[in-house]
Design a protein around this motif. Sequence first.
Motif, PDB file in Angstrom:
ATOM      1  N   VAL A   1      21.759  -9.458 -23.036  1.00 37.19           N
ATOM      2  CA  VAL A   1      22.957  -9.933 -23.426  1.00 37.19           C
ATOM      3  C   VAL A   1      22.641 -11.086 -24.773  1.00 37.19           C
ATOM      4  O   VAL A   1      23.145 -10.836 -25.744  1.00 37.19           O
ATOM      5  CB  VAL A   1      23.237 -10.895 -22.469  1.00 37.19           C
ATOM      6  N   VAL A   2      21.482 -11.292 -24.318  1.00 38.83           N
ATOM      7  CA  VAL A   2      20.535 -12.102 -26.164  1.00 38.83           C
ATOM      8  C   VAL A   2      20.499 -11.546 -27.068  1.00 38.83           C
ATOM      9  O   VAL A   2      21.203 -12.403 -28.192  1.00 38.83           O
ATOM     10  CB  VAL A   2      19.510 -13.443 -25.272  1.00 38.83           C
ATOM     11  N   ALA A   3      19.984 -10.138 -27.185  1.00 41.46           N
ATOM     12  CA  ALA A   3      19.876  -9.547 -27.992  1.00 41.46           C
ATOM     13  C   ALA A   3      21.051  -9.549 -28.502  1.00 41.46           C
ATOM     14  O   ALA A   3      21.332  -9.607 -29.659  1.00 41.46           O
ATOM     15  CB  ALA A   3      19.280  -8.748 -27.204  1.00 41.46           C
ATOM     16  N   LEU A   4      22.210  -8.920 -27.850  1.00 40.01           N
ATOM     17  CA  LEU A   4      23.099  -8.217 -28.447  1.00 40.01           C
ATOM     18  C   LEU A   4      24.398  -9.357 -29.183  1.00 40.01           C
ATOM     19  O   LEU A   4      24.808  -9.577 -30.058  1.00 40.01           O
ATOM     20  CB  LEU A   4      24.438  -7.768 -27.550  1.00 40.01           C
TER      21      LEU A   4
ATOM     22  N   PHE B   1      24.576 -19.069 -24.276  1.00 37.83           N
ATOM     23  CA  PHE B   1      24.532 -17.993 -25.459  1.00 37.83           C
ATOM     24  C   PHE B   1      25.401 -17.578 -25.431  1.00 37.83           C
ATOM     25  O   PHE B   1      26.058 -17.073 -26.704  1.00 37.83           O
ATOM     26  CB  PHE B   1      23.640 -17.250 -25.830  1.00 37.83           C
ATOM     27  N   ALA B   2      25.733 -16.696 -24.343  1.00 40.77           N
ATOM     28  CA  ALA B   2      26.670 -15.706 -24.773  1.00 40.77           C
ATOM     29  C   ALA B   2      27.951 -16.348 -25.068  1.00 40.77           C
ATOM     30  O   ALA B   2      29.018 -15.822 -25.093  1.00 40.77           O
ATOM     31  CB  ALA B   2      26.829 -14.981 -22.869  1.00 40.77           C
ATOM     32  N   TYR B   3      28.067 -17.931 -24.392  1.00 38.78           N
ATOM     33  CA  TYR B   3      29.434 -17.982 -24.490  1.00 38.78           C
ATOM     34  C   TYR B   3      30.490 -18.588 -25.825  1.00 38.78           C
ATOM     35  O   TYR B   3      31.030 -18.089 -26.681  1.00 38.78           O
ATOM     36  CB  TYR B   3      29.406 -19.927 -23.823  1.00 38.78           C
TER      37      TYR B   3
ATOM     38  N   SER C   1      15.223  -4.648 -28.912  1.00 37.03           N
ATOM     39  CA  SER C   1      14.854  -4.952 -27.812  1.00 37.03           C
ATOM     40  C   SER C   1      15.488  -4.989 -26.744  1.00 37.03           C
ATOM     41  O   SER C   1      15.095  -4.646 -25.423  1.00 37.03           O
ATOM     42  CB  SER C   1      14.922  -6.945 -28.137  1.00 37.03           C
ATOM     43  N   VAL C   2      17.616  -4.282 -27.046  1.00 38.03           N
ATOM     44  CA  VAL C   2      17.541  -3.802 -26.152  1.00 38.03           C
ATOM     45  C   VAL C   2      17.480  -2.489 -25.946  1.00 38.03           C
ATOM     46  O   VAL C   2      17.401  -2.095 -23.818  1.00 38.03           O
ATOM     47  CB  VAL C   2      19.334  -3.667 -26.517  1.00 38.03           C
TER      48      VAL C   2
END
Length: 488
Positions: free
Chosen positions: A412-415, A93-95, A443-444
């Motif tokens: 990281v996923v929420a961002l 997801f971050a990629y 969430s963050v």
Amino acid sequence: MFRTKSVEQSIRDTEEPEHALKKSLSALDLTVFGVGVIIGTGIFVLTGQVAKETAGPATAIAFAVAGVVCALAALCYAEFASTVPVAGSAYTFAYAALGELVAWIIGWDLVLEFALGTAVVAVGWSGYVRSLMDNVDWSMPEVLSGPDVAEGFGFDILAFALVLVLTVILVVGMKLSARVTSVVVAIKVAVVLMVIIAGLFFIKAENYKPFIPPAETQPAGSGWDAPLVQLMFGYEPTNFGIMGIFTAASIVFFAFIGFDVVATAAEETKLPQRDMPRGILGSLIICTVLYVAVSLVVTGMQNYSELSVSAPLADAFKATGHPFYAGLISFGAAVGLTTVCMILLLGQTRVFFAMSRDGLLPRFFSKTHPRFRTPYRPTILLGVLIAIIAGFTSIEELATLVNIGTLFAFVVVALGVLVLRRTQPDLPRAFRTPWVPLLPIVSVAASVWLMLNLPVETWVRFGAWMVLGVVIYFVYGRSHSLLGKKGR
């Protein structure tokens, strides 16, 4: 460093025959995986510790609060997992949203989280099995019971053997893993439900008074043991009272760790757009309900000030004159930890496989087995390494690293949801996180707050691991990245 891998390219990579995983999982399989990894020692141990030291009978509320924090992250995970149904979870997801360097950092973080988590759980499983053996007058030589038991040299043969057996199961195939997990989870949930139902007959109303005990200020921590938030803002965590519930939530959050592992199996799901959200959210809801029910039962059976910290459920039944249920609880814990260990190992290998397929780790590890269609090379490598760690090392003091790693992944996923909504607003999304941008921001904030309540020592160790990861990226990953090679 900040080049992103498009969603379309990520999906195309899963279609290469040599690097493709077999699709065999349903929504039920995913839900079972989630329940299997979440319900572990937390439901049998943390309840007593938190009730006695932090929240009293209001521990049930603390579990609900922690469940809400996880639900916020779960909604973000569900959008990504259904939109980018590729192995690797938060790394993938971050990629797609935040770039290669951030993806590498989160992947490196997940490697630590899942590997250490697997080893810690294997050691815990070994302890429960030895306890059950003692009940029937069987015993093992101290030298084979691990460094915690033996004086001097010790090797935990049970933890070592467990990881190796689970490694073989994962190599043979995901469907076999799902079947084994289904049977074990059914036994585990049945034990938990029996404990809840039996405990209802021993509840005394006076044990719930006061439901929220008066607030007490914790003794001030110092140095490495102090929560980071205390050193930064002079904040002193509170036992009991309203604030004690939130302090307890930061502790019992540990019991929810693992639902994000479900997202690592997205690529092996038949209908990921439909089934990933169901699996992630369904398993989280089931476990939250069970946690709240167990905490209400145990604090109703015995006054919170008298609860055992090491084995609260078992000792509560002993205190009411029913030792049979104590043995049943130990059996449920031993069975339950088996699936926790296997699914954490599953998550570890899938993240490693995804990073290898992208070239950030050697491509040798991204070849799947010609018959089983599983990433057998990283599974065998990591399984053997983790088995050795579990056998030789006493690593309970490193368990908090698993928690900070999970919370970092949540952030990281929420961002990533926020960024991808802005950069690719027209991307087809089978599931959409509601109330964006408010929900990801909350969430963050919730995840960061729980991270700040972890000891300074945990932050130092986590930082050292991240620095090592960044060095490896610049030495190897950046120059071998397939995305980078295509760009050049």
